[in-house]
Design a protein around this motif. Sequence first.
Motif, PDB file in Angstrom:
ATOM      1  N   VAL A  59     -54.496  11.431  -7.217  1.00 40.58           N
ATOM      2  CA  VAL A  59     -55.185  10.103  -7.425  1.00 40.58           C
ATOM      3  C   VAL A  59     -56.622  10.468  -7.342  1.00 40.58           C
ATOM      4  CG1 VAL A  59     -55.691   7.794  -5.928  1.00 40.58           C
ATOM      5  CG2 VAL A  59     -53.500   9.175  -5.633  1.00 40.58           C
ATOM      6  N   ASP A  65     -58.365   3.513  -4.111  1.00 35.33           N
ATOM      7  CA  ASP A  65     -57.165   4.224  -4.435  1.00 35.33           C
ATOM      8  C   ASP A  65     -56.873   5.261  -3.472  1.00 35.33           C
ATOM      9  OD1 ASP A  65     -56.819   2.259  -6.569  1.00 35.33           O
ATOM     10  OD2 ASP A  65     -57.228   3.635  -8.273  1.00 35.33           O
ATOM     11  N   LYS A  68     -55.790   3.817  -0.202  1.00 36.32           N
ATOM     12  CA  LYS A  68     -54.496   3.034  -0.375  1.00 36.32           C
ATOM     13  C   LYS A  68     -53.541   4.186  -0.269  1.00 36.32           C
ATOM     14  CE  LYS A  68     -51.334   1.227  -3.627  1.00 36.32           C
ATOM     15  NZ  LYS A  68     -51.260   0.759  -5.202  1.00 36.32           N
ATOM     16  N   TYR A  69     -53.566   5.325  -0.982  1.00 32.75           N
ATOM     17  CA  TYR A  69     -52.511   6.343  -0.903  1.00 32.75           C
ATOM     18  C   TYR A  69     -52.359   7.181   0.352  1.00 32.75           C
ATOM     19  CZ  TYR A  69     -51.153   4.533  -5.384  1.00 32.75           C
ATOM     20  OH  TYR A  69     -50.795   3.950  -6.354  1.00 32.75           O
ATOM     21  N   ILE A  72     -49.937   5.897   2.794  1.00 31.12           N
ATOM     22  CA  ILE A  72     -48.690   5.849   2.025  1.00 31.12           C
ATOM     23  C   ILE A  72     -48.084   7.125   2.384  1.00 31.12           C
ATOM     24  CG2 ILE A  72     -47.437   5.384   0.131  1.00 31.12           C
ATOM     25  CD1 ILE A  72     -49.191   3.094  -0.652  1.00 31.12           C
ATOM     26  N   PHE A  73     -48.620   8.085   1.701  1.00 33.13           N
ATOM     27  CA  PHE A  73     -47.882   9.469   1.460  1.00 33.13           C
ATOM     28  C   PHE A  73     -48.163  10.286   2.853  1.00 33.13           C
ATOM     29  CE2 PHE A  73     -48.689   8.995  -2.959  1.00 33.13           C
ATOM     30  CZ  PHE A  73     -47.416   9.129  -3.381  1.00 33.13           C
ATOM     31  N   ILE A  81     -41.363   6.103  -6.748  1.00 31.71           N
ATOM     32  CA  ILE A  81     -42.508   5.990  -7.504  1.00 31.71           C
ATOM     33  C   ILE A  81     -42.377   5.481  -8.968  1.00 31.71           C
ATOM     34  CG2 ILE A  81     -44.705   7.116  -8.067  1.00 31.71           C
ATOM     35  CD1 ILE A  81     -44.175   9.194  -6.291  1.00 31.71           C
ATOM     36  N   LEU A 104     -51.570   8.670 -10.417  1.00 33.95           N
ATOM     37  CA  LEU A 104     -51.423   7.311  -9.592  1.00 33.95           C
ATOM     38  C   LEU A 104     -52.632   6.584  -9.791  1.00 33.95           C
ATOM     39  CD1 LEU A 104     -49.890   8.900  -6.219  1.00 33.95           C
ATOM     40  CD2 LEU A 104     -48.544   8.095  -8.477  1.00 33.95           C
ATOM     41  N   THR A 108     -49.564   1.684  -9.900  1.00 34.86           N
ATOM     42  CA  THR A 108     -48.429   2.403  -9.316  1.00 34.86           C
ATOM     43  C   THR A 108     -47.859   1.899  -8.215  1.00 34.86           C
ATOM     44  OG1 THR A 108     -49.462   4.522 -10.390  1.00 34.86           O
ATOM     45  CG2 THR A 108     -47.836   4.944  -8.668  1.00 34.86           C
ATOM     46  N   VAL A 110     -45.660   2.710  -4.836  1.00 34.65           N
ATOM     47  CA  VAL A 110     -45.158   3.742  -4.016  1.00 34.65           C
ATOM     48  C   VAL A 110     -44.330   3.157  -2.885  1.00 34.65           C
ATOM     49  CG1 VAL A 110     -45.292   5.912  -2.881  1.00 34.65           C
ATOM     50  CG2 VAL A 110     -46.678   5.233  -4.846  1.00 34.65           C
TER      51      VAL A 110
END
Length: 176
Positions: A59, A65, A68-69, A72-73, A81, A104, A108, A110
């Motif tokens: 990313v 972004d 954001k991730y 999540i991850f 994905i 990503l 995208t 996820v």
Amino acid sequence: MSSMFILVKDIKPQHQLRAVRLRAVRVFEVPEKRGEGHSSKSMEVLLHDEEGSYIHATVQKKKKDVVKYREIFKEGKLFEIKNFMAATNYYVYKITQHAYMIKLNYRTEVKEINTLGFSFKMFRLKSFISLKDTADVSDKELIDVIGRVIEIYNPVDKIIGGKATKLIDFQIEDNA
């Protein structure tokens, strides 16, 4: 009709409308500049599919972004994905030897999932014997090694890519 889900070995740039099921092995952020708060230039994720094949996801660029991730991850979790881009794996120091990497972006999707029986390959271990064989190990790929640190050398200041960098050398040995 082919499945919407593909394996890592089948990922190619034309697969933007396909999806993958992957487990996050490593998640880390690359800082923008040293000593300037918590700003990240990119977020990097090492993932594997149900066959144990690895791929690198990134990313980049937009701070929102990365934020954001970041939420999540999580390492060890399983994800679906969708709407990703596959690009040439252009990094000099590669996280995997896969020809492509997943990029990503804002489109995208996820989603964390739970699937029984999905493999759990959190390490790509190399033996100490294989490390001695230069044909078996690339100095441009990140790998996992388990050993015992037996000596740490003084940090050395070097210029890498036009930037002052501190490097530390250490020696490890096999516990066997």
